[in-house]
Design an enzyme around this catalytic site. Structure first.
Site, short mmCIF file in Angstrom:
data_model
loop_
_atom_site.label_atom_id
_atom_site.label_comp_id
_atom_site.label_asym_id
_atom_site.label_seq_id
_atom_site.Cartn_x
_atom_site.Cartn_y
_atom_site.Cartn_z
N LYS A 141 -0.59 -4.18 -3.55
CA LYS A 141 -2.21 -3.41 -2.74
C LYS A 141 -1.66 -1.85 -3.36
O LYS A 141 -1.58 -0.94 -3.12
CB LYS A 141 -2.37 -3.63 -1.99
CG LYS A 141 -4.04 -2.11 -0.83
CD LYS A 141 -3.70 -2.47 0.62
CE LYS A 141 -5.05 -1.78 0.70
NZ LYS A 141 -5.05 -0.62 0.49
N ASP B 129 9.53 4.52 -10.33
CA ASP B 129 9.49 4.94 -12.03
C ASP B 129 10.34 6.02 -12.18
O ASP B 129 10.58 6.32 -13.38
CB ASP B 129 7.87 5.36 -11.63
CG ASP B 129 7.66 4.08 -12.74
OD1 ASP B 129 8.06 2.89 -12.22
OD2 ASP B 129 6.04 4.64 -12.47
N SER C 291 0.52 -1.20 -0.38
CA SER C 291 0.15 -0.34 -0.09
C SER C 291 0.78 1.27 -0.10
O SER C 291 1.49 1.58 -0.89
CB SER C 291 -0.61 0.09 1.26
OG SER C 291 -2.11 0.96 1.15
#
Length: 399
Positions: free
Chosen positions: A327, A313, A302
Site C-alpha cells: 500500500k 534502499d 503502508s
C-alpha cells in the site's frame, strides 16, 4: 440582471450544502462583464453539475412515493461521490462513522481489533491487532469477511462493515470468513473487548539482543519507540530486532519518527501528487549504533512499508520474512463542520530509490515463510521460524 447574479450565487452556495464540503467554493473565480457574471469553464461545469443534482433532488421531493429525508439524500450524494472514485481508501463518513474512525487510531473502543481493506469488493483482513479478540480467534491476513452476524457485508463499504463489528465490551459477534485453500467458510464467534491501543513492546532476548514489536503506528508510537530504544540501550543490547509483522500502518508522522532513529541523514521517502509535485521527507543526522533486523510479512502495510523501504534502499539493516502488503498511497483525513469527515487519496509515495510499491510490496533480503498453524494446533506450540532466523542473522552481525 441582479436576479441572475443572485441565481448564480444561490447555485454556488448549494454546492456547499450538497457536498458538505464548505471549502469547494474557495478557488472559484468569477468576474463581472457589464450586466453579466462570467465564470471559468471549470467553474461553469461545476455549476451545471450541481444544477443536475438539485434537479434530481427536487424531482424526488415532488414525486417520490414515500416521505423524503433531505439530510439522508445529501449524505447519500456525498457517499456516492467518493464511491464513484473506486478507491477503497477514499471514503466519506457521516458523523458517527467519522467518530468511530478516529477512535480506531487513538484511545480505546469496543470491538474485535482487526484492520480491514476493500479488495476486489471483499472486506479483507490486512492484519488483526496484537492481543485483541480478532487475533485470539484466529483471524489472519487475507481472510475475507463475507458476513457479520446475519448481515452480508460484501460490497456495503468498509466503514459500514467495521461499524457492524464494533460494539459494547462483552457482547458477541459472529463472522463468516472465507480463507484461501479452504472449501467451506469459517464461522467465528468473537466476544468484543475494549480495544486499548498499546503499539510498542520491548524485551531482551538471549545473547544481548533487543526486541521491539510495533503493532501499528498510532499517535504515540514514535515517542513509545524512542522510550523502548532507550530501555534496551541501558541493558547493553548489542543488536536489535524490530518486528513489523502484521503492522497495518497508521500515522505517517509516527513512522517517520521511528525511521529517523534507524537512519542517518538522508531520504526516508517522497510523495507525488496528481500534478507531479514532490515532497521529500528526510531523516536527520544520527542513528542507532547497533546492527538491526526488521521482520516483515504480508500484513506489513503502508507506514510500516515506509520504514522497511527506507531501510532496504539505504542498506541500513536486513529485512527478513515475506513480501509486504503493498500500500503506497497517502490519504488526507479531513473533518467537516457538521462532525462528518472523509479520507481521500491525495498522493503516492516512493522509496528513497524511487520505487513504487503500491500493489507490489517490498521483497525482504531473506525470505522466511511462517509455519502454518492447523486448525487443531495450539499457536503457542508453533515455532516462530522468522524470529529464529532474525536472531541467527543478528548474531552474525554482532560477531
Amino acid at each position: 440582471m441582479v436576479r441572475r447574479k443572485q441565481l448564480i450565487v444561490a447555485v454556488i452556495v448549494s454546492v456547499i450544502i450538497t457536498a458538505v464540503l464548505t471549502f469547494t467554493i474557495t478557488n472559484m473565480v468569477s468576474f463581472s462583464l457589464g450586466d453579466r457574471v462570467v465564470l471559468s469553464k471549470e467553474d461553469y461545469k461545476l455549476v451545471k453539475e450541481t444544477q443536475k443534482l438539485l434537479t434530481l433532488k427536487k424531482y424526488i421531493d415532488k414525486y417520490y412515493l414515500e416521505s423524503v429525508d433531505s439530510e439522508k439524500l445529501m449524505e447519500g450524494a456525498a457517499k456516492g461521490m467518493f464511491e464513484a472514485l473506486e478507491d477503497p481508501y477514499s471514503v466519506y463518513m457521516n458523523q458517527k462513522e467519522f467518530k468511530e474512525f478516529n477512535e480506531s487510531t487513538s484511545g480505546s473502543y469496543g470491538g474485535i481489533g482487526v484492520i480491514v481493506t476493500d479488495k476486489d469488493g471483499y472486506v479483507t483482513v490486512v492484519a488483526p491487532i496484537e492481543d485483541t479478540p480478532g487475533e485470539k480467534a484466529g483471524l489472519r491476513t487475507g481472510d475475507k469477511i463475507i458476513k457479520v452476524d446475519d448481515t452480508e457485508v460484501t460490497g456495503i463499504g468498509l466503514e459500514k462493515a467495521t461499524s457492524l463489528m464494533k460494539g459494547k465490551k462483552g457482547t458477541k459477534v459472529v463472522l463468516t470468513v472465507i480463507r484461501e485453500n479452504r472449501t467451506e467458510p469459517l464461522i467465528m464467534e468473537i466476544k468484543r473487548e475494549d480495544i486499548v491501543l498499546k503499539t510498542v513492546k520491548a524485551e531482551m532476548l538471549e545473547d544481548e539482543i533487543g526486541y521491539i514489536r510495533i503493532s501499528m503506528f498510532d499517535e504515540d508510537t514514535g515517542k513509545e519507540f524512542k522510550k523502548a530504544l532507550a530501555e534496551i540501550k541501558t541493558k547493553k543490547a548489542k543488536g536489535l530486532i524490530i518486528d513489523l509483522r502484521q503492522n497495518p500502518g497508521g500515522f505517517v508522522t509516527q513512522c517517520v519518527e521511528v525511521a529517523d532513529e534507524l537512519l542517518d541523514k538522508g531520504v526516508i521517502f517522497y510523495t507525488e501528487d496528481k500534478n507531479k509535485n514532490q515532497v521529500v521527507t528526510h531523516s536527520k543526522d544520527g542513528k542507532i549504533d547497533i546492527p538491526f533486523v526488521i521482520l516483515v510479512d504480508e500484513g506489513s502495510a503502508s507506514a510500516s512499508e515506509i520504514v522497511s523501504g527506507a531501510v532496504k534502499d539505504r542498506k541500513a539493516g536486513l529485512l527478513i520474512g515475506t513480501k509486504t502488503f503493498g500500500k503506497g498511497l497517502v490519504q488526507s483525513v479531513e473533518k467537516l463542520n457538521d462532525g462528518s469527515g472523509f479520507k481521500l487519496t491525495i498522493q503516492k509515495y516512493y522509496t528513497p530509490n524511487g520505487i513504487d510499491i503500491n500493489k507490489v510490496g517490498i521483497e525482504p533480503h531473506i525470505e522466511v515463510k511462517a509455519l502454518e498453524i492447523s486448525e487443531d494446533q495450539n499457536p503457542e506450540n508453533v515455532k516462530d521460524v522468522q524470529l529464529e532466523r532474525a536472531v541467527e542473522e543478528i548474531r552474525k552481525l554482532i560477531k
